[in-house]
Design a protein around this motif. Structure first.
Motif, PDB file in Angstrom:
ATOM      1  N   ARG A  52      17.341  42.276  36.897  1.00 57.79           N
ATOM      2  CA  ARG A  52      18.416  41.825  36.681  1.00 57.79           C
ATOM      3  C   ARG A  52      18.877  42.993  35.889  1.00 57.79           C
ATOM      4  N   ILE A  53      20.034  43.360  36.376  1.00 58.87           N
ATOM      5  CA  ILE A  53      20.565  44.641  35.844  1.00 58.87           C
ATOM      6  C   ILE A  53      22.051  44.414  35.084  1.00 58.87           C
ATOM      7  N   SER A  54      22.186  44.966  34.188  1.00 56.02           N
ATOM      8  CA  SER A  54      23.460  44.938  33.305  1.00 56.02           C
ATOM      9  C   SER A  54      24.268  46.150  33.210  1.00 56.02           C
ATOM     10  N   VAL A  55      25.588  46.602  33.380  1.00 53.17           N
ATOM     11  CA  VAL A  55      26.270  47.477  33.635  1.00 53.17           C
ATOM     12  C   VAL A  55      27.573  47.346  32.663  1.00 53.17           C
ATOM     13  N   PHE A  56      27.905  48.363  31.846  1.00 51.44           N
ATOM     14  CA  PHE A  56      29.191  48.290  30.751  1.00 51.44           C
ATOM     15  C   PHE A  56      30.093  49.373  31.079  1.00 51.44           C
ATOM     16  N   GLY A  57      31.357  49.007  30.546  1.00 47.38           N
ATOM     17  CA  GLY A  57      32.329  49.943  30.450  1.00 47.38           C
ATOM     18  C   GLY A  57      32.881  50.147  32.001  1.00 47.38           C
ATOM     19  N   LYS A  58      33.332  51.346  32.149  1.00 41.04           N
ATOM     20  CA  LYS A  58      34.012  51.832  33.278  1.00 41.04           C
ATOM     21  C   LYS A  58      33.145  51.556  34.473  1.00 41.04           C
ATOM     22  N   GLN A  59      31.909  51.893  34.277  1.00 38.16           N
ATOM     23  CA  GLN A  59      31.024  51.682  35.498  1.00 38.16           C
ATOM     24  C   GLN A  59      30.790  50.338  35.803  1.00 38.16           C
ATOM     25  N   ALA A  60      31.102  49.380  34.954  1.00 41.17           N
ATOM     26  CA  ALA A  60      31.148  47.804  35.343  1.00 41.17           C
ATOM     27  C   ALA A  60      31.986  47.376  36.304  1.00 41.17           C
ATOM     28  N   GLU A  61      33.292  48.228  35.885  1.00 40.52           N
ATOM     29  CA  GLU A  61      34.418  47.820  36.660  1.00 40.52           C
ATOM     30  C   GLU A  61      34.136  48.177  38.161  1.00 40.52           C
ATOM     31  N   SER A  62      33.760  49.400  38.240  1.00 41.08           N
ATOM     32  CA  SER A  62      33.567  50.093  39.486  1.00 41.08           C
ATOM     33  C   SER A  62      32.478  49.401  40.220  1.00 41.08           C
ATOM     34  N   CYS A  63      31.290  49.014  39.642  1.00 35.08           N
ATOM     35  CA  CYS A  63      30.264  48.211  40.392  1.00 35.08           C
ATOM     36  C   CYS A  63      30.987  46.904  40.902  1.00 35.08           C
ATOM     37  N   ASN A  64      31.688  46.295  40.091  1.00 36.19           N
ATOM     38  CA  ASN A  64      32.198  44.871  40.469  1.00 36.19           C
ATOM     39  C   ASN A  64      33.341  45.348  41.920  1.00 36.19           C
ATOM     40  N   GLN A  65      33.957  46.322  41.664  1.00 38.36           N
ATOM     41  CA  GLN A  65      34.846  46.571  42.770  1.00 38.36           C
ATOM     42  C   GLN A  65      34.623  47.051  44.132  1.00 38.36           C
ATOM     43  N   TYR A  66      33.433  47.847  43.920  1.00 38.65           N
ATOM     44  CA  TYR A  66      32.692  48.360  45.320  1.00 38.65           C
ATOM     45  C   TYR A  66      31.598  47.847  45.891  1.00 38.65           C
ATOM     46  N   LEU A  67      30.715  47.008  45.111  1.00 36.92           N
ATOM     47  CA  LEU A  67      29.503  46.394  45.459  1.00 36.92           C
ATOM     48  C   LEU A  67      29.501  45.112  45.923  1.00 36.92           C
ATOM     49  N   LYS A  68      28.941  44.776  46.951  1.00 39.02           N
ATOM     50  CA  LYS A  68      28.648  43.306  47.338  1.00 39.02           C
ATOM     51  C   LYS A  68      27.376  42.906  47.739  1.00 39.02           C
ATOM     52  N   LYS A  69      27.090  41.614  47.987  1.00 38.20           N
ATOM     53  CA  LYS A  69      25.979  41.359  48.326  1.00 38.20           C
ATOM     54  C   LYS A  69      25.253  42.014  49.670  1.00 38.20           C
ATOM     55  N   GLY A  70      23.985  42.225  49.488  1.00 37.52           N
ATOM     56  CA  GLY A  70      23.308  43.058  50.530  1.00 37.52           C
ATOM     57  C   GLY A  70      23.538  44.568  50.704  1.00 37.52           C
ATOM     58  N   ARG A  71      24.419  45.139  49.862  1.00 43.96           N
ATOM     59  CA  ARG A  71      24.401  46.486  49.970  1.00 43.96           C
ATOM     60  C   ARG A  71      23.302  47.279  49.079  1.00 43.96           C
ATOM     61  N   ALA A  72      23.018  48.293  49.679  1.00 46.60           N
ATOM     62  CA  ALA A  72      21.734  49.193  48.928  1.00 46.60           C
ATOM     63  C   ALA A  72      22.093  49.827  47.734  1.00 46.60           C
ATOM     64  N   VAL A  73      21.620  49.874  46.684  1.00 49.83           N
ATOM     65  CA  VAL A  73      21.872  50.447  45.453  1.00 49.83           C
ATOM     66  C   VAL A  73      20.816  51.153  44.994  1.00 49.83           C
ATOM     67  N   LEU A  74      21.087  52.262  44.066  1.00 47.27           N
ATOM     68  CA  LEU A  74      19.983  53.017  43.444  1.00 47.27           C
ATOM     69  C   LEU A  74      20.496  52.893  42.050  1.00 47.27           C
ATOM     70  N   VAL A  75      19.824  52.355  41.085  1.00 49.21           N
ATOM     71  CA  VAL A  75      20.272  52.267  39.635  1.00 49.21           C
ATOM     72  C   VAL A  75      19.271  53.036  38.843  1.00 49.21           C
ATOM     73  N   GLU A  76      19.867  53.649  37.762  1.00 45.06           N
ATOM     74  CA  GLU A  76      19.068  54.487  37.119  1.00 45.06           C
ATOM     75  C   GLU A  76      19.495  54.009  35.733  1.00 45.06           C
ATOM     76  N   GLY A  77      18.377  53.984  34.733  1.00 45.20           N
ATOM     77  CA  GLY A  77      19.030  53.598  33.273  1.00 45.20           C
ATOM     78  C   GLY A  77      17.473  53.555  32.605  1.00 45.20           C
ATOM     79  N   ARG A  78      17.676  52.511  31.655  1.00 47.98           N
ATOM     80  CA  ARG A  78      16.517  52.480  30.682  1.00 47.98           C
ATOM     81  C   ARG A  78      16.231  50.762  30.704  1.00 47.98           C
ATOM     82  N   LEU A  79      14.865  50.857  30.073  1.00 56.02           N
ATOM     83  CA  LEU A  79      14.671  49.348  29.928  1.00 56.02           C
ATOM     84  C   LEU A  79      14.877  48.713  28.456  1.00 56.02           C
ATOM     85  N   ARG A  80      15.261  47.624  28.257  1.00 60.20           N
ATOM     86  CA  ARG A  80      15.500  46.965  26.973  1.00 60.20           C
ATOM     87  C   ARG A  80      14.343  46.217  26.694  1.00 60.20           C
ATOM     88  N   PRO A  81      13.552  46.211  25.578  1.00 53.75           N
ATOM     89  CA  PRO A  81      12.584  45.560  25.411  1.00 53.75           C
ATOM     90  C   PRO A  81      12.690  44.185  24.862  1.00 53.75           C
TER      91      PRO A  81
END
Length: 93
Positions: A52-81
């Motif tokens: 389960r991935i959460s994205v914030f700010g301007k990147q969140a708007e871009s993800c919602n605009q360009y990504l759809k079900k079935g698309r390949a993605v590469l996510v780089e971030g950090r784990l929240r314990p």
């Protein structure tokens, strides 16, 4: 201390965007990463891990605009314990 995680996989459903009370955009996504290998008995094993991935700010708007079900993605971030255990958050059905 520095931590980084890279997840490569496919979106399990369309991203869901909403706004926090302070007006900041946030998008939630489910990403499936699959590992295929042959077990010692010769059987082909297909192991899928869901993230389960959460994205914030301007990147969140871009993800919602360009990504759809079935698309390949590469996510780089950090784990929240998980505050109660100190480890990564784990959800079970």
């Amino acid at each position: 201390m520095y931590q980084k995680i890279i997840i490569v996989g496919y979106l399990g459903r369309d991203p869901e965007m909403r706004y926090l009370p302070n007006g900041q955009a946030t998008t939630s996504m489910n990403v499936a990463s699959t590992n295929k290998y042959t077990a010692s008995d010769g059987q082909l094993v297909d192991e899928t891990t869901w993230f389960r991935i959460s994205v914030f700010g301007k990147q969140a708007e871009s993800c919602n605009q360009y990504l759809k079900k079935g698309r390949a993605v590469l996510v780089e971030g950090r784990l929240r314990p998980d505050p109660s255990t100190g480890g990564p958050k784990i959800w079970t059905r």
